[in-house]
Write a protein that holds these residues in place. Structure first.
Motif, PDB file in Angstrom:
ATOM      1  N   ASP C  44       0.829  -1.209   0.000  1.00 40.86           N
ATOM      2  CA  ASP C  44       0.000   0.000   0.000  1.00 40.86           C
ATOM      3  C   ASP C  44       0.860   1.253   0.000  1.00 40.86           C
ATOM      4  O   ASP C  44       0.554   2.232  -0.683  1.00 40.86           O
ATOM      5  CB  ASP C  44      -0.901   0.023   1.246  1.00 40.86           C
ATOM      6  N   VAL C  45       1.930   1.213   0.796  1.00 48.45           N
ATOM      7  CA  VAL C  45       2.815   2.381   0.860  1.00 48.45           C
ATOM      8  C   VAL C  45       3.416   2.652  -0.515  1.00 48.45           C
ATOM      9  O   VAL C  45       3.427   3.796  -0.991  1.00 48.45           O
ATOM     10  CB  VAL C  45       3.934   2.154   1.905  1.00 48.45           C
ATOM     11  N   VAL C  46       3.880   1.582  -1.169  1.00 51.44           N
ATOM     12  CA  VAL C  46       4.496   1.758  -2.488  1.00 51.44           C
ATOM     13  C   VAL C  46       3.491   2.334  -3.480  1.00 51.44           C
ATOM     14  O   VAL C  46       3.768   3.295  -4.207  1.00 51.44           O
ATOM     15  CB  VAL C  46       5.044   0.402  -2.987  1.00 51.44           C
ATOM     16  N   LEU C  47       2.277   1.767  -3.471  1.00 54.48           N
ATOM     17  CA  LEU C  47       1.233   2.249  -4.375  1.00 54.48           C
ATOM     18  C   LEU C  47       0.968   3.727  -4.152  1.00 54.48           C
ATOM     19  O   LEU C  47       0.926   4.533  -5.099  1.00 54.48           O
ATOM     20  CB  LEU C  47      -0.047   1.439  -4.143  1.00 54.48           C
ATOM     21  N   LEU C  48       0.797   4.108  -2.878  1.00 49.81           N
ATOM     22  CA  LEU C  48       0.450   5.502  -2.602  1.00 49.81           C
ATOM     23  C   LEU C  48       1.623   6.438  -2.873  1.00 49.81           C
ATOM     24  O   LEU C  48       1.417   7.586  -3.289  1.00 49.81           O
ATOM     25  CB  LEU C  48      -0.058   5.647  -1.173  1.00 49.81           C
ATOM     26  N   ALA C  49       2.833   5.938  -2.660  1.00 47.84           N
ATOM     27  CA  ALA C  49       3.990   6.779  -2.977  1.00 47.84           C
ATOM     28  C   ALA C  49       4.027   7.060  -4.476  1.00 47.84           C
ATOM     29  O   ALA C  49       4.279   8.204  -4.907  1.00 47.84           O
ATOM     30  CB  ALA C  49       5.271   6.080  -2.528  1.00 47.84           C
ATOM     31  N   ALA C  50       3.728   6.042  -5.285  1.00 52.90           N
ATOM     32  CA  ALA C  50       3.698   6.253  -6.732  1.00 52.90           C
ATOM     33  C   ALA C  50       2.603   7.245  -7.102  1.00 52.90           C
ATOM     34  O   ALA C  50       2.808   8.155  -7.927  1.00 52.90           O
ATOM     35  CB  ALA C  50       3.466   4.919  -7.438  1.00 52.90           C
ATOM     36  N   LEU C  51       1.440   7.093  -6.469  1.00 52.82           N
ATOM     37  CA  LEU C  51       0.338   8.014  -6.757  1.00 52.82           C
ATOM     38  C   LEU C  51       0.697   9.434  -6.337  1.00 52.82           C
ATOM     39  O   LEU C  51       0.313  10.411  -6.983  1.00 52.82           O
ATOM     40  CB  LEU C  51      -0.935   7.561  -6.034  1.00 52.82           C
TER      41      LEU C  51
END
Lengths: 100, 251, 620, 118
Positions: C44-51
């Protein structure tokens, strides 16, 4: 403009809903309140039917008249047993005529 | 704050709220107004999507994201109730006594059970066509099972109610809803987009993704409500013994 | 796949995880569950960092279900990825990661016989908070508000063996649900007026009407739920009761980010719905909310100082800081929004670390009572003790902690509006920081006089049910590593050079209605501010000086509390008498108001609504 | 329908909300309080559906009605449906808390719970 039949009916049911809601709040005994809440659910379902919302009426019927009052009754039953630790001393009168 | 001070405070505040609310209502469009821009658009979109029941189309297609949140709340409260109503170390399970059931009651319950189950399935399956849908049908299904309690007793209910399995079914159905949304993404459309063929208007298979999500919701609601009620029934009928730590009789 | 396509995954991924843990949790061994949930939270952290990276290039919208607007009108729900909203969701995911790692060895034995229940609930909580931060639809915001609420009630009452969590959770649940229903009434009124649910759409349609009682009533009702979540006085009474009793990893999330989401929601609703013609005049909003924020900050600080129950002390400190966040946001300019965002970030690190360290105390000594723990935690002074004190210094605003920088920038922005507002920031930080330092010195060093019991009605922190059932074990490593990492993050947020520039741009975009409308398809396309937009100053001499001042005051306050009672002499005795009288006259009535009773909570909620209606009508 | 007559539905909704809050303020029993919360919530159903009513409209279901018939606003119905589910689940959670609370405190009178104050 004169209100049509639906609207008059809706207003009548609305007033009934208001009265039942007030009674539900003023009924301080939770077991009785559960019954009034079931009636409230019923009148709300009626109101929703009049207001042409059958989908909502159907769920209100299920939730308001069945599930919520049932949950309240079950909670009360557990609580009452807790109040009387001596299990054998309390005979609860179950609606199905349970025989303990 | 004393009780009377609290009530006075509240009544004063409530009077103010009432005055403003009444004034606010005079600024509303009158009851029965013809202006419903969003409603009109939603109806048009529903017909484009070959779904007969507009409410189902909104719940499972146009605003499916709301329903996704709503079903997550249901999952959350089932998990929450599981955690909150767990049997603690100081409680024991007991078997409720044998129950005498009148033969007529038994007959009534036994006859009604299959009828109610069928009704539930019907309401779920026709959600995109007629009033009703996953939620309403799910509630009927859950209630139907509890007719067994009326017809027999708590023990027979427990026997026909595989709770651990239903726990899993509930979670799987909730996951299915989330996963169905991914179908849109995978086919290059948006999340929760209705990418299935829309079918013929007013038939059981119409509406594309709507009946599928509808079914997932039906399964989730039915199993979720059964599990919720199971925890409450368990506490009410088959758990005893507890320890109160503080404050008995203090004020 | 582009960023707009992926935006709904910020909600869907944690939901999927929750379903997974709920379904297979009972089949997995405990350790596998711990590892899996950590991996999931990391994803989730990776996804949101990309977003977040994508959002920084310019806000974008995602129409769930592909219901893009036709001629500016849609039947679907829009999620909007602007840097501040996505940044907040990223903060949520980071704290969730911290909480699940912290909880690795937290519950000695999963109480439900299913190790999946707790992670599933935490992931649902994450989904609710992310959805709330991202949605651009008012009713959808209500749904996610309820999702994070319902899950939070269950998590708060999770330890059913202990009586107090149940009471706190119940008050939390009833008050927040009632406030949410008030919000829904407001949403219905807005729907009646405009026939729309999208925030930007409602905002656009409000312009067709003049501001009347309906507008004001709808505004206040919608705000009720959000400000209750944000624990603004007088909607705050539920918060100390809930935060004091929730399991420690949950407290990290509640105090670190959930309460702040209330402030964010209120600001978001104001900017998108009510900031235009036919809305609420900016002057009224600024005046009322700044005043309420100041009141909240001061009351929270005063109550924080009085507590001996450490978690309750931290809870009141959160109230007091949220008051400052409210002030910063209610300045209604880009500078205030950006500064508050940084403050929230720094505060989340420090406060979550402090809760985590309190969890260590509970784990080791079965108590969170400052008096009862006097000198008992000496053996932890070089690990937990130092970190606890550092957390106190960060709360007090010591440079270069991120909380300090956020405070410095916020008070600078506030000072431009009213010259005396920086004093509120300094006092609040000093008192709340001082309370933490006092606790650290007493508990970990046994410093100062032995605290004596007062006879006031107060919440004690002893005889808590230990959250862990193995008191003899050493402190589990994650329970120290996570607070250390959080403190390091708090420090980093104060010194990373790119962060302030990024947040300055995020603040500009957040307060730009035209940019939001353009992203949500409700207005003409705009040229987003360039990446090199005028940035925040970062550390200035004035900011660092005020930070040092508040830290010194905090140290002085703590020292007075510790060693004041030991001082001899007439002067010292007279000062002590004065303090006792003041405490009796001023503090006791305030403490009595925090009665923990449900009826009082609801009465004050109604009072708050009534007062807001009156003042907004008068100022509109 | 015009004037005050047309206001009745909205006013009834407001009344229900305030009555429910009054019940919460004065409640002596937590089970009763949860019931009052459910009453307060029904205000939102009434308001939403009143807002969406259209004079002469029928239910927004086209299985046996012409696609051109006049229907009431379906959006508020969908919202209310969601709202009802939310209400039921929150009620269940709160009742679970009350049940456990009673086990630990031996009372369900909110004014006799005093472990959190000051």
């Amino acid at each position: 403009m004169n209100p049509d039949v639906t609207e008059v009916l809706a207003l009548v049911v609305l007033l009934v809903v208001a009265v039942v809601a007030t009674v539900a709040v003023l009924t301080r005994d939770p077991a009785r309140q559960a019954v009034v809440l079931a009636v409230l659910g019923l009148t709300l379902a009626l109101l929703f039917t009049v207001l042409q919302a059958p989908d909502v009426a159907l769920s209100q019927l299920g939730v308001g008249t069945a599930i919520t009052p049932l949950l309240i009754m079950l909670t009360l039953r557990r609580i009452r047993r807790g109040d009387a630790p001596d299990e054998t001393g309390t005979k609860e009168s179950a609606p199905e005529g349970e025989d303990r | 704050m004393s009780r009377s001070a609290r009530v006075r405070l509240f009544l004063g505040a409530a009077a103010a709220i009432a005055v403003f609310y009444v004034l606010a209502c005079t600024g509303l469009p009158h009851f029965g107004t013809a202006a419903h821009p969003y409603g009109d658009r939603a109806v048009a979109a529903t017909l484009r999507q070959h779904t007969a029941n507009t409410v189902s189309s909104i719940n499972f297609d146009q605003r499916a994201f709301d329903t996704l949140g709503e079903e997550s709340i249901l999952l959350g409260s089932v998990l929450g109730a599981t955690a909150l109503l767990r049997r603690t170390d100081d409680e024991q399970e007991f078997t409720p006594g044998q129950v005498r059931v009148l033969p007529s009651t038994r007959l009534f319950g036994t006859l009604l059970l299959p009828v109610a189950l069928l009704t539930g399935v019907y309401i779920v399956a026709h959600g995109q066509l007629s009033p009703g849908g996953g939620f309403q049908g799910g509630v009927v299904l859950a209630s139907a099972l509890h007719l067994a309690y009326v017809a027999a007793d708590y023990r027979s209910l427990k026997e026909i109610r595989p709770r651990e399995l239903l726990d899993g079914v509930d979670a799987v159905a909730a996951g299915a809803f989330t996963t169905l949304g991914l179908a849109g993404l995978i086919t290059g459309a948006a999340y929760l987009q209705n990418v299935l063929p829309l079918g013929t208007f007013n038939t059981l298979s119409s509406g594309g993704l709507v009946p599928v999500i509808n079914a997932a919701v039906g399964v989730e609601v039915a199993s979720g409500v059964i599990v919720l009620l199971a925890h409450f029934l368990d506490q009410a009928l088959a758990t005893r013994g507890e320890r109160t730590t503080t404050e008995r009789g203090s004020s | 796949m582009t960023a707009p396509d992926l935006l709904p995954l910020a909600v869907a991924v944690p939901l999927l995880g929750a379903a997974l843990f709920a379904a297979v949790g009972r089949l997995l061994p405990r350790r596998a569950c711990d590892v899996l949930v950590t991996v999931w939270a990391l994803a989730d952290v990776v996804l949101l960092a990309a977003l977040w990276r994508a959002a920084n290039r310019g806000p974008f919208a995602s129409w769930v279900g592909g219901w893009r607007p036709r001629n500016g009108e849609s039947v679907g729900i829009v999620l909007v990825g602007d840097p501040l909203g996505v940044g907040l969701a990223l903060l949520v995911s980071l704290l969730v990661l911290a909480a699940v790692v912290y909880a690795w060895r937290y519950f000695a034995e999963p109480p439900t016989r299913s190790p999946g229940t707790f992670p599933a609930l935490v992931l649902l909580f994450e989904a609710g908070m992310c959805g709330f931060a991202l949605t651009g639809d008012l009713f959808n915001a209500f749904v996610f508000f309820e999702l994070m609420g319902a899950v939070a009630y269950a998590l708060t009452g999770y330890r059913v063996e202990d009586p107090r969590p149940l009471q706190g959770a119940l008050t939390f649940g009833v008050v927040n649900s009632l406030a949410a229903y008030c919000s829904l009434m407001g949403i219905a009124l807005l729907y009646a007026r405009t026939g729309e649910l999208g925030m930007a759409q409602i905002g656009r349609h409000l312009a067709a009407h003049r501001t009347d009682t309906l507008t004001v009533t709808a505004f206040v009702l919608v705000l009720t739920g959000l400000l209750t979540k944000a624990a603004m006085v007088p909607f705050h009474l539920w918060l100390p009761d809930a935060h004091a009793v929730a399991p420690t990893p949950v407290c990290m999330l509640l105090s670190g980010v959930m309460v702040e989401l209330g402030v964010y929601g209120a600001a978001r609703v104001y900017w998108t719905v009510f900031a235009g013609p036919g809305g609420i005049p900016a002057g009224a909003v600024r005046g009322v909310l700044v005043a309420a924020g100041v009141l909240t900050a001061l009351l929270g600080a005063l109550m924080c100082w009085q507590q001996r129950h450490i978690k309750r002390m931290l809870a009141f400190s959160t109230i007091s800081h949220v008051g400052l966040f409210l002030v910063g946001t209610a300045l209604l300019d880009a500078h205030g929004a950006a500064a508050t965002a940084l403050y929230v970030l720094g505060h989340a690190g420090a406060k979550a670390a402090l809760f985590g360290l309190t969890g260590v105390l509970l784990d080791q000594y079965g108590s969170v009572d400052e008096h009862g723990l006097y000198g008992r935690a000496r053996e932890l002074r070089w690990s937990a003790g130092v970190m606890f004190a550092l957390g106190g210094l960060a709360v007090a605003g010591l440079p270069p902690f991120g909380a300090g920088l956020g405070k410095a920038l916020s008070e600078h922005a506030a000072g431009d509006f009213l010259g005396w507002l920086p004093a509120v920031f300094v006092v609040t930080s000093a008192v709340t920081g001082g309370a933490v330092l006092r606790t650290a010195a007493r508990v970990f060093a046994g410093a100062g006089a032995v605290p004596h019991d007062s006879h006031q009605a107060e919440t004690r922190g002893d005889d808590e049910e230990p959250e862990v059932r193995d008191p003899g074990r050493p402190v589990p490593r994650p329970m120290l590593a996570v607070p250390a990492a959080l403190l390091a993050a708090c420090l980093a947020s104060g010194v990373l050079p790119g962060l302030t520039a990024g947040l300055a741009r995020a603040g500009t975009l957040f307060t730009s209605r035209a940019d939001y409308f353009a992203a949500a398809g409700q207005g003409p396309p705009t040229a987003f501010p360039p990446l090199s937009a005028p940035s925040l100053a970062g550390w200035t001499g004035e900011g660092a000086l005020l930070g040092l001042v508040s830290t010194l005051v905090a140290l002085a306050l703590a020292a007075t509390a510790l060693w004041g009672p030991l001082l001899g002499g007439r002067g010292a005795r007279r000062l002590r008498d004065l303090a006792a009288t003041g405490s009796h006259r001023l503090v006791l009535p305030l403490r009595r108001l925090h009665s923990g009773r449900l009826g009082d909570n609801v009465a004050w909620l109604a009072t708050g609504v009534g007062v807001l209606l009156v003042v907004f009508t008068a100022l509109r | 329908m015009s004037g005050l007559f047309g206001l009745v539905p909205h006013l009834v909704a407001g009344w229900i909300l305030l009555v429910g809050m009054y019940g919460l303020v004065t409640s002596r029993n937590l089970v009763h309080a949860v019931g009052c919360l459910a009453v307060a919530q029904s205000a939102t159903y009434v308001l939403l559906l009143s807002v969406g009513f259209r004079r002469g409209g029928t239910a927004p279901v086209f299985s046996d009605a012409s696609p051109h018939s006049v229907v009431v606003d379906p959006v508020v119905q969908a919202l209310t449906l969601t709202d009802i589910v939310v209400g039921a689940t929150v009620t269940a959670l709160l009742l679970a808390l009350v049940m456990q609370l009673h086990k630990r405190h031996a009372t369900v009178d909110p004014d006799r719970l005093n472990s959190l104050r000051g």
